[in-house]
Structures are given as structure tokens and as C-alpha cells.
Design a protein around this motif. Structure first.
Motif, PDB file in Angstrom:
ATOM      1  N   SER A   1      26.232  36.158 -99.807  1.00  0.00           N
ATOM      2  CA  SER A   1      27.325  36.013 -98.835  1.00  0.00           C
ATOM      3  C   SER A   1      26.955  36.624 -97.487  1.00  0.00           C
ATOM      4  CB  SER A   1      28.591  36.674 -99.375  1.00  0.00           C
ATOM      5  OG  SER A   1      28.351  38.054 -99.657  1.00  0.00           O
TER       6      SER A   1
ATOM      7  N   ASN B   1      34.831  22.867-105.194  1.00  0.00           N
ATOM      8  CA  ASN B   1      33.891  22.979-104.074  1.00  0.00           C
ATOM      9  C   ASN B   1      34.539  23.190-102.717  1.00  0.00           C
ATOM     10  OD1 ASN B   1      31.624  22.258-105.827  1.00  0.00           O
ATOM     11  ND2 ASN B   1      32.465  20.187-105.799  1.00  0.00           N
TER      12      ASN B   1
ATOM     13  N   GLU C   1      34.246  19.281 -99.853  1.00  0.00           N
ATOM     14  CA  GLU C   1      33.915  20.652 -99.470  1.00  0.00           C
ATOM     15  C   GLU C   1      34.594  21.071 -98.171  1.00  0.00           C
ATOM     16  OE1 GLU C   1      29.694  20.916 -99.245  1.00  0.00           O
ATOM     17  OE2 GLU C   1      29.374  20.416-101.351  1.00  0.00           O
TER      18      GLU C   1
ATOM     19  N   PHE D   1      21.675  23.302 -94.182  1.00  0.00           N
ATOM     20  CA  PHE D   1      22.632  24.176 -94.850  1.00  0.00           C
ATOM     21  C   PHE D   1      24.055  23.685 -94.616  1.00  0.00           C
ATOM     22  CE2 PHE D   1      25.402  27.838 -95.382  1.00  0.00           C
ATOM     23  CZ  PHE D   1      25.005  28.260 -96.640  1.00  0.00           C
TER      24      PHE D   1
ATOM     25  N   ASN E   1      24.042  20.403 -96.971  1.00  0.00           N
ATOM     26  CA  ASN E   1      23.698  20.491 -98.396  1.00  0.00           C
ATOM     27  C   ASN E   1      23.622  21.910 -98.942  1.00  0.00           C
ATOM     28  OD1 ASN E   1      23.278  17.604 -98.555  1.00  0.00           O
ATOM     29  ND2 ASN E   1      21.372  17.946 -97.430  1.00  0.00           N
ATOM     30  N   GLN E   2      23.964  22.910 -98.104  1.00  0.00           N
ATOM     31  CA  GLN E   2      23.887  24.318 -98.507  1.00  0.00           C
ATOM     32  C   GLN E   2      22.501  24.679 -99.031  1.00  0.00           C
ATOM     33  OE1 GLN E   2      26.972  22.496 -99.325  1.00  0.00           O
ATOM     34  NE2 GLN E   2      27.337  23.339 -97.293  1.00  0.00           N
ATOM     35  N   GLN E   3      21.475  24.215 -98.331  1.00  0.00           N
ATOM     36  CA  GLN E   3      20.096  24.504 -98.711  1.00  0.00           C
ATOM     37  C   GLN E   3      19.321  25.029 -97.510  1.00  0.00           C
ATOM     38  OE1 GLN E   3      18.598  20.809-100.283  1.00  0.00           O
ATOM     39  NE2 GLN E   3      19.635  21.048-102.244  1.00  0.00           N
TER      40      GLN E   3
ATOM     41  N   TYR F   1      20.777  29.879 -91.547  1.00  0.00           N
ATOM     42  CA  TYR F   1      21.914  29.295 -92.243  1.00  0.00           C
ATOM     43  C   TYR F   1      22.807  28.476 -91.307  1.00  0.00           C
ATOM     44  CZ  TYR F   1      20.688  31.835 -96.449  1.00  0.00           C
ATOM     45  OH  TYR F   1      20.035  32.292 -97.553  1.00  0.00           O
TER      46      TYR F   1
ATOM     47  N   GLN G   1      24.246  34.653 -95.053  1.00  0.00           N
ATOM     48  CA  GLN G   1      24.679  33.540 -94.212  1.00  0.00           C
ATOM     49  C   GLN G   1      24.910  33.944 -92.767  1.00  0.00           C
ATOM     50  OE1 GLN G   1      27.708  30.984 -95.895  1.00  0.00           O
ATOM     51  NE2 GLN G   1      26.896  31.226 -97.956  1.00  0.00           N
TER      52      GLN G   1
ATOM     53  N   LYS H   1      35.752  24.475 -99.496  1.00  0.00           N
ATOM     54  CA  LYS H   1      35.506  25.760 -98.840  1.00  0.00           C
ATOM     55  C   LYS H   1      36.233  25.895 -97.516  1.00  0.00           C
ATOM     56  CE  LYS H   1      30.822  25.991-100.780  1.00  0.00           C
ATOM     57  NZ  LYS H   1      29.380  25.981-100.466  1.00  0.00           N
TER      58      LYS H   1
END
Length: 649
Positions: free
Chosen positions: A531, A193, A171, A544, A547-549, A539, A534, A195
């Protein structure tokens, strides 16, 4: 028979005892490889004295150790301790659930340690050391779970290993500020994935692979590599002559002509683009001037701009209502009378794209319309992550804050109205209830009461006058406890929301005349596209980033930052998008606690209150518990508030 029963009983008891102590034995067994790892390196800027044999690494007392659900070691985060020497990766193989190794900002050197032996790793962060040498091309081929690799600001040379770009779950890749050379390896097609890719300031050359250039939602930095070409760097590959870079032979005249043509075309393209922008901007300004003349006083963005407007005394709620009746209940810009017909705190719905009106959702401070705001004296308060804020003082003396938010585009007007009316019914002494809103497709206005002491951010860090001097220990404790009570209320009121607040920070805590805190900008997540969401502070939490949670525990983390910010008096670098400026309050607090230097964290302006130091330290530890990297190790909001309430002046 009795002897058999007794024997069976003791056997069962022995089995139960073994089960009961097995977690501790596991923890102690994990302590051994960690201590061996500690002994394999030199520490020049601190210590790891909390790492001791016979103790539990998951007790929360081992500095830099993070555990999965408090059971097994999942992360080693040891930064800024001046570590040097050779890392013994073999010692770490005994940590079966190790997912993250973070050793950035140390003095480690030599070749890249053999982390490929730890196949379960998801994150390797070794930034800002002095590692060097070439990395074997197949180094990462067996690390299929790796998501984040940070090797930037080291001294690596040679080609970028192709096995990195073959990682299916990668990522984030940061290799900037090394001496990597050669071409960029192509990214495996099955990786969807990636980014963030930073390869800047190396010695890379050749065409940037199309798989990277054409990737959407990929933030890519390639500057500082003069030999790169292709769409990603806006340099035609024909403009770079291989003879010049390879043998030092000057380019041919044909190559020079191609280069000149490319340059001329680029210049013409830029000029055309600028002209088009001017035309579009002029058209938009002309249209907005016609449609939104009333908004001109809110369009000033510079904090120094203050618009003073003389307001006729007749601009009152009564006048607005009478005008409404004369125009048939729908005055220009709206009707407060019409709003009242929707029930207490009501207001008419605004149109989807037109001017509409101010829709009242809370009439505790009276009612007003859009014309009242347009004629008010307006003052820019500042810009935040979600939009701009203005102060407006209306003719009847009511001072309000108007937040202009551009990215609340997830809900249509009717759904937006339902959510705002729910917020308008909020009643809590530590939660600021909105008064009204204005709906337009392009942007939304949210109006709330102005607080005379401004924000906690300003009083704590911006003001050095009377207001700052009034931030005594008793006042700071009052603010912390008030914020805690308000957050507990929001977590009960919006329990079904993924983030009951989502954007808790000191700029969103307003202070009344008596320093009673009022939380603002809460429960905005349903209004925002993913989007745009964030931009919210929740965030920026570790969960986050890793794990983007996000979850309710993300709000707990934000509350922990507030507690530590108030106690230390320091501006957290976590508030800044770049992370540059302020102080990394999380790392500072955690390292100081590990070194038993908690008292050094307390703001000197309140630290001289010897009778209350223990209460301050108790509160400090609560704040530190809230910022644990693993959300499972943080207390929930109810437990956090209980701990805060126990602290007495």
C-alpha cells in the motif's frame, strides 16, 4: 519427377510467403475500419493524418493507436482533438482485440454510442464531452470484461443503469458532474474489485446501498447529491422527509425534532472526537519529548525553518570514538567504533523500537554518530512522496542529507540492516551511495552525502539564476547520459527486483559541483508495504493504471519522462498526485510528434543551438519511445541506454 519436385517447391514457397505477409495483411485490414471511424467524425483541433489506408496501424506512427505486443490494435486514445459528430461503433467491431476506447476531452455529443456491441472492451473513457440523454438500464449487461468506465462531465440524465453495478470486474466508475437522478443501484456481491467510485454532483437520492458503504478500500465520492442518506454520507435517512422532496409539503414537527436531534448528536460527537484527539496528541508529544529529545531539531517541517546550532569543535569522529571506549564501546546514541567491527562500512544494528544509533554502511566520508547529527545545523529541504528531507552540516564540515521515512515497515531490523548494507556497497559515478541509517519501528532515517547543486528538479524549474543558466545543451546531454548509465547499472545490480529503482524523477536526481548526476532513492521497493509502495512514481505508469502491474519497463517509462523533461524544460504534471499543474508531457510530446512538430518541443533556451538540433530530436524520439502506453512497445533499459549513448554533443 523433376517437374513434380519443382512444382512442390514453388507450392511450399508460396505457403511460406503467405505466412510471412499475413501480419501485414492483418494490420492493413485493421486500418480500414479505423479510417472509416476517422471519417465519421469531425476534427477541429488537430488532425489524424497519420491514419492512412495501406499503412500499418501498429507501426508506431498512427497517433493515438496502441497495439498488443505490436501485432493487433488494442487501444484507441484520441483526446483533445475537438472531435464532434457521430461515432460509428459498427466500424470498430472489426478490431477483434480492441480493449480500450479513450475519447475524453472532445466535443462529442448525443446519446451514448452503442459500445455494448464491443463485448471485449475493458476501458471506456468519454470524460469531458457533451453526451446526453438516458442510458438504457441493460446497456452494459453483455460487457462482462469492463473494468473502467469514465462518463463524467457530460450531460446524462435519468437513472444510473443497474447493469453497470452488475459488472463483475468493474474497478473504477466515474459518473460525476452529470444529471443522474434516482437511487444508486446496489453493487453485485461477486464484485470484489471496485476501488474508485465517483458519483458526485448529480441529483441522486435515497439510501446509499450497504454494499458500497461497508466496502473496505473503496474510495467513494458522493458530495453534491443532497437527497442521499445513509452511513456513507453521515446523514440519517429519517432526517430526509419523502413528503418534502416528493410533493413540496413541509415536514411534520416530528420530522423536525428528529432532524434537530440528529444535528445535536452530530455536534456532540464531533466535540467529543476533537477533545479525544487533543488528549492523544498531548500524550504523544509528552512521550516523544522524553524519549526523543535529540530529534527536536529534525521535527521542523516548514521550509522556512532553519535551525542553527553551535557545535563544539571537539565533536569529531575521534572524540566520538574515545567516548565510546570510556563507556565500554556503547556510547549514548551509539558507537562508531562498534560499527567498524562489522567490517568496512559497518555499524551496529539499531534496536527495534529504541533510539539505537546511526549505523554506518559506507565510511568513504568518515564515520559519525547520532549525537553528531543532533548537534549539527539542520535545514529543511522539503517533503517528498516517501517522507521529509533535511540538510545537516556537522562540526567536521561534512554536509549530509537526512531522509526521514515513516513507511518503511515491511522489514524487521535484521533484514533491513542486510538490505542497507547492500546499498552501502554500491559504487558508481552516477549512483548516490547511502552513508548510514537509523532504525526505529515508527520511522527510519537514511543519511547520504549532500550535493551542492541540489536536485535536477530545483535547477531546472525552481532556480532562475546562475545554475539554471548553466543548463546548456552540453550540460543537459551530460545529465541525461549520466542518468542513463546509472539506471543501467541499477538494472544489472538489482536485476531480480521487480523495480530496480521504482521512484525515478527529477527530485531524486542530485547534481554535483560539475553537474554530474547522481541517482538517489533507488531499490526501496523491498522495504515498503504494497500500500505504501504506490507512492512511488513507477506506480503512475499506464500499465499500473490499467492492469495494476509494474516491471523493469516501468523504470524505462520514468527515464523517458526525465529525458523529455530535460529537453522541453517543462514540469511534468505526471509528478503531481492531482495531475493539475505543470504540463501533460506525455500527451504533448506524442501529439506533436504525430503532427511532425517535434522542434516546437525543444526548450527555447537550448533550441537556438542550430548545430545540435538534430541530436536533440534524436534524443527526443528516444524519450518518446520510452513513454509508450504499452510496456511491450518500449525498449528495455539496455537498448534505451544504447540509443542515448549514440547521441553526440
Amino acid at each position: 519427377m523433376a517437374a513434380v519436385l519443382i512444382h512442390g517447391f514453388f507450392l511450399l514457397l508460396l505457403i511460406l510467403m503467405c505466412f510471412s505477409i499475413s501480419p501485414s495483411l492483418q494490420h492493413i485490414s485493421e486500418a480500414e475500419p479505423l479510417v472509416r471511424f476517422k471519417n465519421s467524425v469531425k476534427i477541429t483541433k488537430g488532425d489524424l493524418n497519420s491514419w492512412r489506408l495501406g499503412t500499418d496501424p501498429c507501426s508506431g506512427k498512427w497517433f493515438g493507436i496502441y497495439c498488443q505486443k505490436g501485432l493487433t490494435v488494442s487501444g484507441i486514445h484520441v483526446t483533445r482533438l475537438g472531435l464532434s459528430g457521430t461515432i460509428s461503433v459498427d466500424d470498430l467491431k472489426a478490431l477483434a482485440n480492441l480493449k480500450t476506447v479513450r475519447l475524453d476531452n472532445n466535443l462529442l455529443s448525443g446519446p451514448l454510442p452503442h459500445f455494448f456491441k464491443l463485448r471485449g472492451l475493458k476501458s471506456i473513457m468519454l470524460s469531458n464531452n457533451t453526451f446526453s440523454g438516458e442510458i438504457p438500464d441493460d446497456f452494459f449487461k453483455d460487457m462482462s470484461k469492463l473494468k473502467r468506465l469514465f462518463l463524467d462531465h457530460n450531460q446524462f440524465v435519468g437513472k444510473i443503469p443497474s447493469s453497470i453495478m452488475q459488472l463483475p470486474h468493474l474497478e473504477e466508475l466515474h459518473l460525476q458532474d452529470n444529471k443522474f437522478s434516482g437511487e444508486i443501484p446496489p453493487l453485485i456481491e461477486t464484485n470484489k474489485n471496485l476501488k474508485s467510485l465517483d458519483l458526485s454532483n448529480n441529483q441522486l437520492e435515497g439510501e446509499v446501498p450497504a454494499g458500497l458503504s461497508d466496502r473496505k478500500n473503496l474510495v467513494m465520492k458522493l458530495e453534491g447529491n443532497e437527497g442521499l442518506c445513509g452511513k456513507a454520507v453521515n446523514v440519517g435517512c429519517e432526517a430526509i422527509d419523502p413528503k418534502e422532496t416528493g410533493d413540496g409539503i413541509p415536514p411534520t414537527s416530528e420530522g423536525t425534532d428528529n432532524s434537530n436531534r440528529t444535528t445535536i448528536n452530530a455536534v456532540l460527537l464531533v466535540i467529543s472526537f476533537l477533545m479525544m484527539c487533543c488528549i492523544v496528541v498531548g500524550f504523544i508529544k509528552k512521550r516523544n519529548k522524553k524519549q526523543n529529545a535529540g530529534f527536536r531539531k529534525l521535527d521542523k517541517e516548514r521550509p522556512s525553518d532553519v535551525v542553527e546550532v553551535k557545535v563544539p569543535e571537539s565533536t569529531t569522529v575521534k572524540r566520538s570514538t574515545e567516548s565510546s571506549k570510556k563507556r565500554g564501546g556503547n556510547p549514548e546514541g551509539g558507537s562508531t567504533k562498534k560499527g567498524s567491527s562489522h567490517g568496512k562500512g559497518g555499524g551496529g544494528r539499531g534496536g527495534g523500537g529504541g533510539m539505537g544509533d546511526i549505523i554506518m554502511v559506507n565510511t568513504d566520508k568518515g564515520s559519525f554518530g547520532l549525537p553528531d547529527l543532533m548537534k549539527a545545523a539542520a535545514e529543511v529541504l522539503g517533503n517528498g512522496s516517501l517522507g521529509s528531507a533535511y540538510k545537516a552540516v556537522m562540526a567536521n564540515g561534512l554536509a549530509v542529507v537526512v531522509k526521514r521515512i515513516r513507511d518503511m515497515n515491511k522489514l524487521a531490523s535484521e533484514a533491513f540492516d542486510v538490505e542497507m548494507r547492500r546499498l552501502g556497497k554500491i559504487r558508481h559515478p552516477n549512483v548516490l551511495t547511502p552513508l548510514a541509517y537509523h532504525y526505529r519501528q515508527e520511522e527510519k532515517l537514511v543519511v547520504s552525502e549532500y550535493m551542492p547543486k541540489s536536485s535536477l528538479l530545483y535547477v531546472l524549474h525552481g532556480d532562475r539564476g546562475i545554475q539554471h543558466s548553466e543548463l546548456t545543451w552540453a550540460t543537459r546531454l551530460k545529465i541525461i547520459q549520466g542518468v542513463a548509465h546509472g539506471m543501467q547499472f541499477l538494472h544489472e545490480e538489482f536485476a531480480s527486483y521487480e523495480l530496480p529503482h521504482g521512484n525515478l524523477k527529477s527530485s531524486n536526481i542530485l547534481l554535483s559541483e560539475t553537474y554530474e548526476p547522481l541517482i538517489s532513492d533507488y531499490a526501496f521497493l523491498p522495504f515498503l508495504q504494497p500500500s505504501n509502495a504506490q507512492a512511488m512514481f513507477a506506480y503512475k505508469t499506464p500499465e499500473f493504471a490499467q492492469n495494476q502491474q509494474v516491471s523493469h519497463k516501468s523504470d524505462v517509462y520514468c527515464l523517458g519522462i526525465i529525458v523529455l523533461e530535460i529537453l522541453t524544460g517543462k514540469f511534468p504534471s505526471q509528478y503531481l498526485n492531482t495531475g493539475k499543474g505543470g504540463i501533460d508531457i506525455v500527451e504533448w510530446v506524442q501529439s506533436s510528434i504525430a503532427e511532425h512538430k517535434e522542434e516546437e518541443l525543444i526548450d527555447p533556451e537550448i533550441g537556438n543551438n542550430a548545430d545540435s538540433v538534430q541530436q536533440m530530436l534524436e534524443l527526443l524520439r528516444t524519450g518518446a519511445a520510452c513513454i509508450a502506453s504499452n510496456p511491450d512497445e518500449r525498449p528495455d533499459m539496455r537498448e534505451t541506454v544504447r540509443r542515448i549513448e549514440q547521441v553526440k554533443k
